[in-house]
Design a protein around this motif. Structure first.
Motif, short mmCIF file in Angstrom:
data_model
loop_
_atom_site.label_atom_id
_atom_site.label_comp_id
_atom_site.label_asym_id
_atom_site.label_seq_id
_atom_site.Cartn_x
_atom_site.Cartn_y
_atom_site.Cartn_z
N MET A 86 0.71 -1.30 -0.25
CA MET A 86 0.35 0.41 0.32
C MET A 86 0.90 1.37 0.22
N ALA A 87 2.12 1.18 0.58
CA ALA A 87 2.97 2.72 0.67
C ALA A 87 3.26 2.62 -0.99
N LEU A 88 3.91 1.47 -1.07
CA LEU A 88 4.20 1.94 -2.53
C LEU A 88 3.17 2.35 -3.60
N LEU A 89 2.56 1.47 -3.69
CA LEU A 89 1.36 2.43 -4.41
C LEU A 89 0.68 3.69 -4.21
N LEU A 90 0.91 3.88 -3.00
CA LEU A 90 0.62 5.58 -2.45
C LEU A 90 1.15 6.35 -2.85
N SER A 91 2.71 5.76 -2.62
CA SER A 91 3.89 6.64 -3.24
C SER A 91 3.86 6.78 -4.83
N PHE A 92 3.71 6.13 -5.44
CA PHE A 92 3.30 5.76 -7.07
C PHE A 92 2.03 6.96 -7.12
N PHE A 93 1.16 6.74 -6.64
CA PHE A 93 0.26 7.68 -6.74
C PHE A 93 0.16 8.91 -6.41
N PHE A 94 1.40 9.25 -5.58
CA PHE A 94 1.67 10.72 -4.91
C PHE A 94 3.03 11.57 -6.01
N THR A 95 3.42 11.17 -6.25
CA THR A 95 4.45 10.48 -7.43
C THR A 95 4.40 11.88 -8.69
N ILE A 96 2.86 11.05 -9.46
CA ILE A 96 2.52 10.81 -10.74
C ILE A 96 1.93 12.65 -10.22
N ASP A 97 1.32 12.74 -9.61
CA ASP A 97 0.44 13.59 -9.38
C ASP A 97 0.91 14.47 -8.21
N LYS A 98 1.51 14.66 -7.75
CA LYS A 98 2.08 16.05 -6.76
C LYS A 98 2.37 17.17 -6.59
N ASP A 99 2.57 17.44 -8.10
CA ASP A 99 2.44 19.26 -8.65
C ASP A 99 1.24 19.29 -7.89
N ASP A 100 0.25 19.16 -8.44
CA ASP A 100 -1.45 18.84 -8.81
C ASP A 100 -2.09 18.95 -6.45
N LEU A 101 -1.40 17.85 -6.62
CA LEU A 101 -1.94 17.92 -4.76
C LEU A 101 -0.99 18.99 -4.03
N PHE A 102 0.42 19.25 -4.59
CA PHE A 102 0.60 20.63 -3.64
C PHE A 102 0.01 21.97 -3.54
N LYS A 103 -0.67 21.78 -4.72
CA LYS A 103 -1.49 22.77 -5.00
C LYS A 103 -2.69 22.86 -3.85
N PHE A 104 -3.48 21.59 -4.44
CA PHE A 104 -4.21 21.92 -3.86
C PHE A 104 -4.83 21.28 -2.03
N SER A 105 -3.45 21.19 -1.86
CA SER A 105 -3.25 21.13 0.22
C SER A 105 -2.34 22.28 0.21
N LYS A 106 -2.08 23.47 -0.78
CA LYS A 106 -1.42 24.85 -0.14
C LYS A 106 -3.08 25.30 -0.07
N SER A 107 -3.99 25.08 -0.81
CA SER A 107 -5.59 26.06 -0.54
C SER A 107 -5.82 25.59 0.95
N PHE A 108 -6.12 24.85 1.08
CA PHE A 108 -5.78 24.87 2.66
C PHE A 108 -5.33 25.64 3.73
N LEU A 109 -4.14 26.27 3.17
CA LEU A 109 -3.67 27.34 3.82
C LEU A 109 -4.78 28.64 3.44
N LYS A 110 -5.32 28.56 2.83
CA LYS A 110 -5.48 30.32 3.12
C LYS A 110 -7.18 30.03 3.44
N GLY A 111 -8.55 31.69 3.48
CA GLY A 111 -9.69 31.17 3.97
C GLY A 111 -9.28 31.41 5.13
N PRO A 112 -10.56 31.12 5.81
CA PRO A 112 -11.46 31.36 7.20
C PRO A 112 -10.52 30.75 8.38
N TYR A 113 -10.10 29.62 8.13
CA TYR A 113 -9.94 28.35 8.74
C TYR A 113 -7.96 28.35 8.81
N SER A 114 -8.06 29.27 7.83
CA SER A 114 -6.35 29.25 7.78
C SER A 114 -5.27 29.18 8.17
#
Length: 218
Positions: A21-49
Motif C-alpha cells: 500500500m505504501a508503494l501504491l500511494l507513493s506511486f500516485f503521490f509521484t505522478i500527481d505531485k504538482d496538483d497535490l501540492f497546489k490543492f494542499s496549499k489551498s487549505f492555508l488560505k481561507g477563514p480557517y487558515s
C-alpha cells in the motif's frame, strides 16, 4: 511454539500488505505531485487558515525529526550488516550475499527483524556446523543487538539530532519502557518535536541559524 510462528507469519503478512500500500500511494503521490501540492496549499488560505497553518508547522517539524531518525536507522542497518556479514564470513557460511541483503532489510525493523533474520541463519548454520553454529549465531545476534541498543543508537542519534548523549540515552531508555520496542523509533522524534515547540535550541543550532540569516541579509 506453533502459535508464536503463526503470529509472526501473520505480522509478516500485515507488514507486506502495508509495504504494498505504501508503494501504491507513493506511486500516485509521484505522478500527481504538482496538483497535490497546489490543492494542499489551498487549505492555508481561507477563514480557517490559522488552524491549517499550525498543523502545517507542527507536521513539518515532526517530519523533519522523523526523517533524521530514519536516516540514523539506515546507517545502523549498514553497520549491523557489515559486522554480522564479517562474522558469518569468518564462520565460512554459504550464501553470504543473500544473507547480507536479508540482514540489512530486517535491521530496519526493530527487534522483530532480528528474530526473522535469525531463522534462516540458524538453518544454514545447522547444515554447516550443527548445534555449535546455532549457539554461535545466537551469541553473535545478542552482542550485535546490544551494540545497537546501547552504543550505536544513542551515539548516532545524539550526533544527528544535536542532543547530548546523556539526554539521548535517557530518552531512548524511558521511551522504550513507556512505548515498548517502537519507543526506540518514535522517542527521539517526539522529544525533538517537543523541544522545537518549547523553543529549546542548543547554542550550536542557534549560531548556525544566525549565520544563515546574516548570509541572506548580505
Amino acid at each position: 511454539g506453533m502459535s508464536i510462528i503463526v503470529k509472526y507469519l501473520a505480522n509478516i503478512g500485515t507488514m507486506g500488505m502495508t509495504f504494498i500500500m505504501a508503494l501504491l500511494l507513493s506511486f500516485f503521490f509521484t505522478i500527481d505531485k504538482d496538483d497535490l501540492f497546489k490543492f494542499s496549499k489551498s487549505f492555508l488560505k481561507g477563514p480557517y487558515s490559522w488552524f491549517f497553518n499550525d498543523v502545517y508547522y507542527f507536521a513539518k517539524i515532526f517530519v523533519n525529526s522523523f526523517g533524521v531518525v530514519l536516516e540514523t536507522q539506515f546507517i545502523i542497518a549498514l553497520i549491523n550488516t557489515a559486522i554480522t556479514t564479517t562474522i558469518l564470513a569468518c564462520m565460512k557460511m554459504p550464501q553470504l550475499f543473500s544473507l547480507a541483503l536479508l540482514i540489512f532489510f530486517m535491521s530496519m525493523i526493530p527487534v522483530a527483524g532480528v528474530i526473522i533474520s535469525a531463522i534462516p541463519m540458524m538453518l544454514i548454520g545447522y547444515t554447516v556446523g550443527g548445534v555449535k553454529y546455532i549457539i554461535y549465531i545466537i551469541i553473535m545476534l545478542c552482542v550485535v543487538h546490544a551494540l545497537e541498543a546501547y552504543v550505536l543508537n544513542p551515539k548516532l542519534m545524539s550526533s544527528r539530532t544535536e542532543l547530548p548523549i546523556f539526554y539521548t540515552f535517557v530518552v531512548l531508555y524511558v521511551s522504550e519502557h513507556l512505548f515498548g520496542v517502537w519507543g526506540l523509533i518514535v522517542g527521539i522524534p517526539v522529544f525533538t518535536f517537543l523541544l522545537d515547540i518549547l523553543g529549546v535550541k542548543s547554542d550550536h543550532i542557534c549560531r548556525e541559524r544566525l549565520k544563515k540569516f546574516r548570509e541572506k541579509v548580505k
